[in-house]
Design an enzyme around this catalytic site. Structure first.
Site: not given
Length: 349
Positions: A49, A52, A114, A152, A160, A163, A165, A167
């Protein structure tokens, strides 16, 4: 049964858009596409990943061995700080209008783990995420008029990387949604002498039917105009217009509200509930932003199960949004969902 169980339209006062509500269609048989649910057996660390701790990303940079939130400049950002063409050389016909778009894009890893999405984090770690949002909002709003903080969640929403996250995209132009909300909120205040979302919060609390959760500072509601099946609005009960104004108490209360909402989402279908969510704050270049109220939109696509999603196609693309599940019914389902995450079983009982 809700009083709204008949075919009708509802207007979104923030954008001016309408939604067609058709409650009777929710009972129709489903033979359409199904989606794969997000795997629930992810490990705490994945050596492949790029998000990570300690791992290498696409640009050959290694992440630090971070132990809280971690932020980096998006390796494939949609916005850059450089202008690559001179607009004077481009088409000037009003049918082909164009303007420069520059800015910055960042990625926020919510946790080094993760396999831990927001509802699976303790409130104090969600508070770290809120504080990170605030920190980067304050920095970027000093340079850009429009700062979008969003997440998202889930492959079905185009994420995509599994993990967890989010933005941050920042730019000087007002995005289409922010411009619509700016116009609507300003006009409402001019005509009524009060805040659109401030009045909306008061009405929803008084009514109660669509309220999913509230604490001293935040309200979670399935908005009257919701287009997505389990859409919610997370809005400040206080006169707060952007992240830069949040007090520590308000940030703590926000972390609690996010924990409850995302946990109830996961518990609706006992899955990692996908969604796109994003914060709408007052543009930073306004001389007067008193008509604004800080809020987040959650747009989850799931409709009937962990694998059946709402498709915004056909009529929705060519006419206007349409929903089968009434907002009041969706609110009832979320109200009845447990605040204990389904993966934790009965260990707290």
């Amino acid at each position: 049964m809700s009083q709204f169980e008949f075919t009708h339209r509802r207007k979104n006062p923030l954008t001016g858009n309408w939604v067609l509500v058709s409650p009777h269609r929710n009972n129709r048989p489903w033979l359409g596409a199904t989606e794969k649910s997000t795997p629930s057996n992810l490990s705490e660390y994945d050596k492949t990943c790029p998000l990570c701790p300690g791992n290498q990303r696409a640009n050959d940079v290694h992440n630090p061995t971070y132990d809280k939130t971690f932020v980096f400049t998006n390796d494939f950002g949609a916005l850059t700080s450089q202008t690559e063409v001179h607009l004077a050389q481009l088409e000037t016909n009003p049918l082909f209008e164009i303007e420069q778009a520059t800015g910055e894009c960042r990625v926020i890893c919510f946790s080094p783990k993760h396999n831990k999405t927001l509802p699976e984090l303790p409130v104090n770690e969600i508070k770290d995420v809120v504080d990170t949002w605030k920190q980067h909002y304050i920095e970027l709003s000093g340079k850009y008029a429009c700062v979008h903080i969003f997440e998202n969640k889930g492959a079905v929403m185009g994420c995509s990387q599994p993990h967890p996250h989010g933005q941050v995209w920042a730019h000087n132009h007002l995005s289409t949604e922010i411009q619509l909300e700016e116009t609507s909120q300003r006009e409402y205040q001019q005509h009524n002498g009060s805040s659109l979302l401030g009045d909306y919060v008061d009405h929803e609390i008084a009514n109660g039917e669509r309220v999913v959760y509230q604490n001293d500072h935040w309200l979670v509601v399935v908005p009257f105009w919701a287009a997505w099946p389990f859409e919610t609005l997370l809005v400040s009960k206080d006169d707060v217009r952007h992240f830069g104004q949040l007090t520590d108490d308000q940030s703590n209360a926000l972390a609690e509200a996010i924990k409850v909402l995302t946990t109830r989402y996961d518990n609706v279908f006992n899955c990692s509930f996908p969604y796109s969510m994003g914060w709408h704050c007052a543009p930073s270049d306004l001389e007067n932003d008193s008509h604004w109220r800080m809020h987040a939109h959650f747009y989850p696509p799931l409709l009937r199960s962990a694998t059946v999603k709402k498709h915004m196609v056909g009529y929705e693309m060519l006419a206007e949004s349409q929903r089968d599940l009434s907002p009041e019914t969706a609110a009832k389902i979320l109200q009845n969902a447990s605040d204990t995450h389904y993966t934790e079983g009965n260990k707290h009982d």
